[in-house]
Design a protein around this motif. Structure first.
Motif, PDB file in Angstrom:
ATOM      1  N   PHE A   1      15.503 -10.223  25.947  1.00 17.27           N
ATOM      2  CA  PHE A   1      15.179 -10.983  24.732  1.00 17.27           C
ATOM      3  C   PHE A   1      16.435 -11.614  24.137  1.00 17.27           C
ATOM      4  O   PHE A   1      16.431 -12.778  23.742  1.00 17.27           O
ATOM      5  N   ILE A   2      17.513 -10.859  24.075  1.00 17.52           N
ATOM      6  CA  ILE A   2      18.771 -11.363  23.521  1.00 17.52           C
ATOM      7  C   ILE A   2      19.318 -12.500  24.386  1.00 17.52           C
ATOM      8  O   ILE A   2      19.832 -13.499  23.866  1.00 17.52           O
ATOM      9  N   ILE A   3      19.203 -12.365  25.701  1.00 18.40           N
ATOM     10  CA  ILE A   3      19.687 -13.414  26.606  1.00 18.40           C
ATOM     11  C   ILE A   3      18.900 -14.705  26.387  1.00 18.40           C
ATOM     12  O   ILE A   3      19.482 -15.787  26.270  1.00 18.40           O
ATOM     13  N   ILE A   4      17.567 -14.596  26.322  1.00 19.60           N
ATOM     14  CA  ILE A   4      16.736 -15.785  26.076  1.00 19.60           C
ATOM     15  C   ILE A   4      17.053 -16.372  24.697  1.00 19.60           C
ATOM     16  O   ILE A   4      17.182 -17.588  24.542  1.00 19.60           O
ATOM     17  N   GLY A   5      17.185 -15.508  23.700  1.00 16.62           N
ATOM     18  CA  GLY A   5      17.511 -15.975  22.348  1.00 16.62           C
ATOM     19  C   GLY A   5      18.840 -16.684  22.280  1.00 16.62           C
ATOM     20  O   GLY A   5      18.986 -17.713  21.595  1.00 16.62           O
TER      21      GLY A   5
ATOM     22  N   LYS B   1      12.757 -20.823  29.330  1.00 13.43           N
ATOM     23  CA  LYS B   1      12.488 -20.292  30.662  1.00 13.43           C
ATOM     24  C   LYS B   1      12.557 -18.763  30.618  1.00 13.43           C
ATOM     25  O   LYS B   1      13.494 -18.193  30.076  1.00 13.43           O
ATOM     26  N   GLY B   2      11.550 -18.126  31.153  1.00 17.88           N
ATOM     27  CA  GLY B   2      11.514 -16.667  31.209  1.00 17.88           C
ATOM     28  C   GLY B   2      10.820 -16.009  30.038  1.00 17.88           C
ATOM     29  O   GLY B   2      10.626 -14.799  30.045  1.00 17.88           O
ATOM     30  N   SER B   3      10.429 -16.782  29.025  1.00 17.63           N
ATOM     31  CA  SER B   3       9.830 -16.164  27.834  1.00 17.63           C
ATOM     32  C   SER B   3       8.458 -15.545  28.135  1.00 17.63           C
ATOM     33  O   SER B   3       8.120 -14.511  27.565  1.00 17.63           O
ATOM     34  N   LYS B   4       7.691 -16.158  29.028  1.00 18.18           N
ATOM     35  CA  LYS B   4       6.375 -15.597  29.363  1.00 18.18           C
ATOM     36  C   LYS B   4       6.522 -14.277  30.113  1.00 18.18           C
ATOM     37  O   LYS B   4       5.840 -13.296  29.808  1.00 18.18           O
ATOM     38  N   ALA B   5       7.413 -14.252  31.091  1.00 16.59           N
ATOM     39  CA  ALA B   5       7.656 -13.010  31.848  1.00 16.59           C
ATOM     40  C   ALA B   5       8.252 -11.945  30.930  1.00 16.59           C
ATOM     41  O   ALA B   5       7.919 -10.760  31.040  1.00 16.59           O
TER      42      ALA B   5
END
Length: 135
Positions: free
Chosen positions: A122-126, A68-72
């Motif tokens: 990026f770090i949060i999504i990762g 979730k959120g990777s596209k944005a």
């Protein structure tokens, strides 16, 4: 995955062009001083080309693009990267030409802030991606 590869390839081409531009622009202007154009080539190659190769590997192995959120995030990272590059080019050309551009430091600072926010995102999504993989 293809979008990460395409982004990486675009930044590779842009980084190589930036290196040629630095060399030829300073040579034609007979400029021998310091300019941020010198570091532009490296910034684009590392923060664009190499970074998206890493993201591509994360996507292949862990499904980064399914998060979730990777596209944005992808859009915000690229917008901030282009803004960041544009401010470096503007500052470098101004330095070579000997022009003082009022407010450019504030504009560049905002570009850095946006870029920094994209990196933190990026770090949060990762982190979430790795936690899901561990479960």
């Amino acid at each position: 995955m293809k979008k990460y590869f395409n982004a990486s390839m675009a930044y590779l081409i842009l980084g190589l062009i930036a290196g040629v531009f630095y060399r030829e622009f300073t040579r034609m202007a007979e400029f021998t001083g310091q300019t941020v154009l010198k570091g532009l080539h490296t910034h684009i190659l590392v923060l664009g080309f190499l970074f998206f190769i890493i993201v591509l590997l994360l996507d292949k192995n862990f499904g980064f693009s399914k998060m979730k959120g990777s596209k944005a995030w992808f859009i915000s990272y690229n917008v901030s990267m282009v803004y960041f590059i544009a401010t470096m080019v503007a500052r470098g050309i101004a330095q070579v030409r000997g022009i003082e551009v009022s407010g450019l430091s504030h504009i560049a600072g905002f570009a850095h802030a946006l870029f920094g926010a994209a990196l933190v995102w990026f770090i949060i999504i990762g982190n979430k991606m790795l936690k899901e993989q561990a479960e």
